[in-house]
Write an enzyme that holds these catalytic residues in place. Structure first.
Site, PDB file in Angstrom:
ATOM      1  N   CYS A 116       1.164   4.506  -0.150  1.00 22.80           N
ATOM      2  CA  CYS A 116      -0.117   3.930   0.287  1.00 22.80           C
ATOM      3  C   CYS A 116      -1.328   4.666  -0.287  1.00 22.80           C
ATOM      4  O   CYS A 116      -2.454   4.188  -0.177  1.00 22.80           O
ATOM      5  CB  CYS A 116      -0.191   3.901   1.805  1.00 22.80           C
ATOM      6  SG  CYS A 116       1.035   2.780   2.506  1.00 22.80           S
ATOM      7  N   HIS A 256      -7.601   3.187   3.910  1.00 17.31           N
ATOM      8  CA  HIS A 256      -6.324   2.488   3.777  1.00 17.31           C
ATOM      9  C   HIS A 256      -6.053   1.765   5.088  1.00 17.31           C
ATOM     10  O   HIS A 256      -6.257   2.320   6.164  1.00 17.31           O
ATOM     11  CB  HIS A 256      -5.220   3.509   3.477  1.00 17.31           C
ATOM     12  CG  HIS A 256      -3.855   2.922   3.571  1.00 17.31           C
ATOM     13  ND1 HIS A 256      -3.495   1.788   2.879  1.00 17.31           N
ATOM     14  CD2 HIS A 256      -2.762   3.288   4.306  1.00 17.31           C
ATOM     15  CE1 HIS A 256      -2.230   1.494   3.165  1.00 17.31           C
ATOM     16  NE2 HIS A 256      -1.773   2.380   4.028  1.00 17.31           N
ATOM     17  N   ASN A 286      -0.833  -4.246   6.102  1.00 17.08           N
ATOM     18  CA  ASN A 286      -0.795  -3.107   5.177  1.00 17.08           C
ATOM     19  C   ASN A 286      -0.196  -3.575   3.848  1.00 17.08           C
ATOM     20  O   ASN A 286       1.004  -3.800   3.750  1.00 17.08           O
ATOM     21  CB  ASN A 286       0.043  -1.981   5.792  1.00 17.08           C
ATOM     22  CG  ASN A 286       0.102  -0.744   4.905  1.00 17.08           C
ATOM     23  OD1 ASN A 286      -0.320  -0.779   3.750  1.00 17.08           O
ATOM     24  ND2 ASN A 286       0.624   0.340   5.437  1.00 17.08           N
TER      25      ASN A 286
HETATM   26  N1  COA Z   1       7.070  -5.477  18.982  1.00 14.63           N
HETATM   27  C1  COA Z   1       7.386  -5.032  20.209  1.00 14.63           C
HETATM   28  N2  COA Z   1       7.836  -3.812  20.432  1.00 14.63           N
HETATM   29  C2  COA Z   1       8.006  -2.999  19.386  1.00 14.63           C
HETATM   30  C3  COA Z   1       7.718  -3.395  18.083  1.00 14.63           C
HETATM   31  C4  COA Z   1       7.235  -4.701  17.891  1.00 14.63           C
HETATM   32  N3  COA Z   1       6.904  -5.190  16.682  1.00 14.63           N
HETATM   33  N4  COA Z   1       7.975  -2.369  17.233  1.00 14.63           N
HETATM   34  C5  COA Z   1       8.415  -1.363  17.996  1.00 14.63           C
HETATM   35  N5  COA Z   1       8.436  -1.747  19.290  1.00 14.63           N
HETATM   36  C6  COA Z   1       8.866  -0.977  20.458  1.00 14.63           C
HETATM   37  C7  COA Z   1       9.814   0.136  20.120  1.00 14.63           C
HETATM   38  O1  COA Z   1      11.118  -0.342  20.009  1.00 14.63           O
HETATM   39  C8  COA Z   1       9.621   1.040  21.299  1.00 14.63           C
HETATM   40  O2  COA Z   1      10.354   0.556  22.367  1.00 14.63           O
HETATM   41  P1  COA Z   1      11.119   1.557  23.357  1.00 14.63           P
HETATM   42  O3  COA Z   1      10.026   2.393  23.964  1.00 14.63           O
HETATM   43  O4  COA Z   1      11.784   0.632  24.288  1.00 14.63           O
HETATM   44  O5  COA Z   1      12.043   2.348  22.485  1.00 14.63           O
HETATM   45  C9  COA Z   1       8.142   0.881  21.641  1.00 14.63           C
HETATM   46  O6  COA Z   1       7.730  -0.353  21.021  1.00 14.63           O
HETATM   47  C10 COA Z   1       7.275   1.997  21.135  1.00 14.63           C
HETATM   48  O7  COA Z   1       7.641   2.236  19.780  1.00 14.63           O
HETATM   49  P2  COA Z   1       6.865   3.277  18.921  1.00 14.63           P
HETATM   50  O8  COA Z   1       7.453   3.320  17.543  1.00 14.63           O
HETATM   51  O9  COA Z   1       6.765   4.552  19.680  1.00 14.63           O
HETATM   52  O10 COA Z   1       5.440   2.563  18.878  1.00 14.63           O
HETATM   53  P3  COA Z   1       4.101   3.117  18.308  1.00 14.63           P
HETATM   54  O11 COA Z   1       3.045   3.049  19.312  1.00 14.63           O
HETATM   55  O12 COA Z   1       4.317   4.411  17.573  1.00 14.63           O
HETATM   56  O13 COA Z   1       3.742   1.996  17.234  1.00 14.63           O
HETATM   57  C11 COA Z   1       3.802   1.748  14.857  1.00 14.63           C
HETATM   58  C12 COA Z   1       4.601   1.743  16.156  1.00 14.63           C
HETATM   59  C13 COA Z   1       4.774   1.542  13.715  1.00 14.63           C
HETATM   60  C14 COA Z   1       2.802   0.619  14.909  1.00 14.63           C
HETATM   61  C15 COA Z   1       3.085   3.108  14.740  1.00 14.63           C
HETATM   62  O14 COA Z   1       3.985   4.155  14.921  1.00 14.63           O
HETATM   63  C16 COA Z   1       2.418   3.280  13.412  1.00 14.63           C
HETATM   64  O15 COA Z   1       1.462   2.603  13.096  1.00 14.63           O
HETATM   65  N6  COA Z   1       2.883   4.263  12.633  1.00 14.63           N
HETATM   66  C17 COA Z   1       2.316   4.539  11.343  1.00 14.63           C
HETATM   67  C18 COA Z   1       2.731   3.463  10.410  1.00 14.63           C
HETATM   68  C19 COA Z   1       2.052   3.587   9.101  1.00 14.63           C
HETATM   69  O16 COA Z   1       0.898   3.811   9.033  1.00 14.63           O
HETATM   70  N7  COA Z   1       2.861   3.367   8.056  1.00 14.63           N
HETATM   71  C20 COA Z   1       2.426   3.274   6.767  1.00 14.63           C
HETATM   72  C21 COA Z   1       2.122   4.596   6.197  1.00 14.63           C
HETATM   73  S1  COA Z   1       0.665   4.492   5.407  1.00 14.63           S
END
Ligand code: COA
Length: 334
Positions: A116, A256, A286
Site C-alpha cells: 500500500c 492511503h 482500499n
Molecule cells: N463482518 C462482520 N464481522 C466481521 C467481519 C465482517 N466483514 N470481519 C471480521 N469480523 C468479525 C471477526 O470475525 C471478529 O469476530 P469475533 O470477535 O467473533 O472473533 C470481530 O469481527 C472483530 O474482528 P477484528 O479483526 O478484531 O475487527 P477489527 O475491529 O480489527 O476490524 C479490520 C477488522 C480488518 C477492519 C481492521 O483490523 C483493519 O482495518 N485492519 C487494518 C487493515 C489494513 O489497513 N490493511 C491494509 C494495510 S494498508
C-alpha cells in the site's frame, strides 16, 4: 541555477465500472453494511470484470486520461514506473506491458513492490530521475487489481479491497513546486501479519497451495491496524516537524485509504481538521497502490497552486512513509 524539483503536472485516474456494494457482500459472506461502514468507512468498491484483464488494463486508461489532460503523446514518456502488488504476471514487469499497450515506444519502465506504500515509494523514485536532470517526463502509476488475490468467502478481507489506478506526470520545476521532501521506511518483520503465502519462490503455486487458498491475501487485521495507526501518524507528524510545517501550513492530508479510523488518527496527530483530509474510501475501498493518486484525481479541482500536501501511506511489508508536495497546478491546470 535554481534547484530542480519534480512537479506533478497532470493526474489521471481510472476505476472499473462494476460496483460491489456492501449490500451485495451481505449476500456473499456473513457481514452487514453497518459492520463494514463503522469498522472501515467503506460503502462500495469497484471490481474489474472480464476474462484476461489485469492490472495493466486499469493503468492504461489512467495514464491515457493523464496524457490527454497534459496534451502530450505516449511517445513523449521517457520513464514509466508502476507501483503494484498485483502485477499482470510474475514477470515481465507490468510497466513494460503498460508501455506496450500505450504505444510509449521511447520509454523504459519497471515495477515497484511496496504494497500500500507503493505509490509514494514510486513517486519518490521517479522524482530523483527528474531532479538529476536525466529525464523530463516521468510517469508514476499506482494500479492494483486486488480482486485477483482476494478470497470472496473471507469476510475479514473481501470487504476491504477494490480495484483501481491513478497516474501522475512528473516534470522539472525551478520555482520550488513538486516533491519537496520524503520519509520512507520499511520493516520486513511485519510480513507475518500481511502477505500472500504461495505463488512466490518460497512456495511456488501448486494444486495443494491453490486448494488451501494460499494464493489469496492473508491478513491478521488487528496488528496491522495497530502498526498502521502508529506509523502513519508518526511519519506524517515527523515530516511536518522536519520541514517546520504547522497544521495551518498544510492544505491537505492525502492519506492511503485503508481504513477511515487510521486516517482519522493520522489527521488528529497532525492537528489538521477533517475538512483538509482527502477521502474516497467509501466509494473505492482500499485499492492498494491506487488510493493516493485516485484521491488527487478526485480532489484536483479543489487544489490550488502553492498548496502544501502531505501524502501518507502504510502497507504490507511493513512499508510506510510520507511525502511533502508543493502543488504546482491551479484547479487541475498548469
Ligand atoms: N463482518 C462482520 N464481522 C466481521 C467481519 C465482517 N466483514 N470481519 C471480521 N469480523 C468479525 C471477526 O470475525 C471478529 O469476530 P469475533 O470477535 O467473533 O472473533 C470481530 O469481527 C472483530 O474482528 P477484528 O479483526 O478484531 O475487527 P477489527 O475491529 O480489527 O476490524 C479490520 C477488522 C480488518 C477492519 C481492521 O483490523 C483493519 O482495518 N485492519 C487494518 C487493515 C489494513 O489497513 N490493511 C491494509 C494495510 S494498508
Amino acid at each position: 541555477m535554481s534547484k530542480v524539483t519534480a512537479a506533478i503536472t497532470a493526474i489521471g485516474g481510472y476505476v472499473p465500472e462494476y460496483v460491489l456494494t456492501n449490500a451485495e457482500l451481505e449476500k456473499m459472506v456473513d457481514t452487514t453494511d453497518e459492520w463494514i461502514t463503522s469498522r472501515t468507512g467503506i460503502k462500495e468498491r469497484r471490481i474489474l470484470k472480464g476474462e484476461g484483464l489485469g492490472t495493466s488494463d486499469l493503468a492504461v486508461p489512467a495514464v491515457q486520461d493523464m496524457l490527454r489532460k497534459r496534451g502530450i503523446q505516449a511517445e513523449d514518456i521517457e520513464l514509466l514506473i508502476c507501483a503494484t502488488t498485483t502485477p499482470d504476471h510474475q514477470f515481465p514487469a507490468t510497466a513494460n506491458i503498460i508501455c506496450d499497450k500505450l504505444g510509449a515506444k521511447n520509454a523504459f519502465g519497471y515495477d515497484i513492490s511496496a504494497a500500500c506504500s507503493g505509490f509514494i515509494y514510486a513517486l519518490v523514485t521517479g522524482s530523483k530521475f527528474i531532479e538529476s536532470g536525466q529525464y523530463k517526463k516521468v510517469v508514476v502509476v499506482g494500479a492494483d487489481k486486488m480482486s485477483s488475490i482476494i478470497d470472496y468467502t473471507d469476510r475479514a478481507t473481501c470487504v476491504i479491497f477494490g480495484d483501481g489506478a491513478g497516474a501522475v506526470l512528473l516534470e522539472p520545476d525551478t520555482e520550488g513546486y513538486g516533491i519537496r521532501d520524503s520519509i520512507l521506511r520499511s520493516d520486513g518483520s511485519g510480513r507475518v501479519y500481511l502477505h500472500q503465502k504461495a505463488g512466490g519462490s518460497v512456495k511456488p503455486a501448486s494444486h495443494k497451495t491453490v486448494d488451501a487458498g494460499e494464493h489469496y491475501v492473508f491478513q491478521d487485521g488487528q496488528p496491522v491496524f495497530k502498526f498502521a495507526v502508529t506509523n502513519m501518524a508518526d511519519v506524517s507528524a515527523e515530516i511536518m516537524e522536519k520541514n517546520k510545517l504547522g497544521a495551518d501550513d498544510v492544505a491537505w492530508l492525502v492519506p492511503h485509504q485503508a481504513n477511515k479510523r487510521i486516517i482519522d488518527a493520522t489527521a488528529r496527530r497532525m492537528g489538521v481538521g477533517p475538512e483538509k483530509v482527502m477521502l474516497n474510501i467509501e466509494r473505492y475501498g482500499n485499492t492498494t497502490s491506487g488510493t493516493i493518486p485516485l484521491c488527487l484525481w478526485d480532489y484536483e479541482k479543489q487544489l490550488h497552486k502553492g498548496d502544501n500536501l502531505i501524502l501518507a501511506a502504510f502497507g504490507g511489508g511493513f512499508t510506510w512513509g510520507s511525502v511533502w508536495v508543493k502543488w504546482r497546478l491551479e484547479a487541475g491546470r498548469l
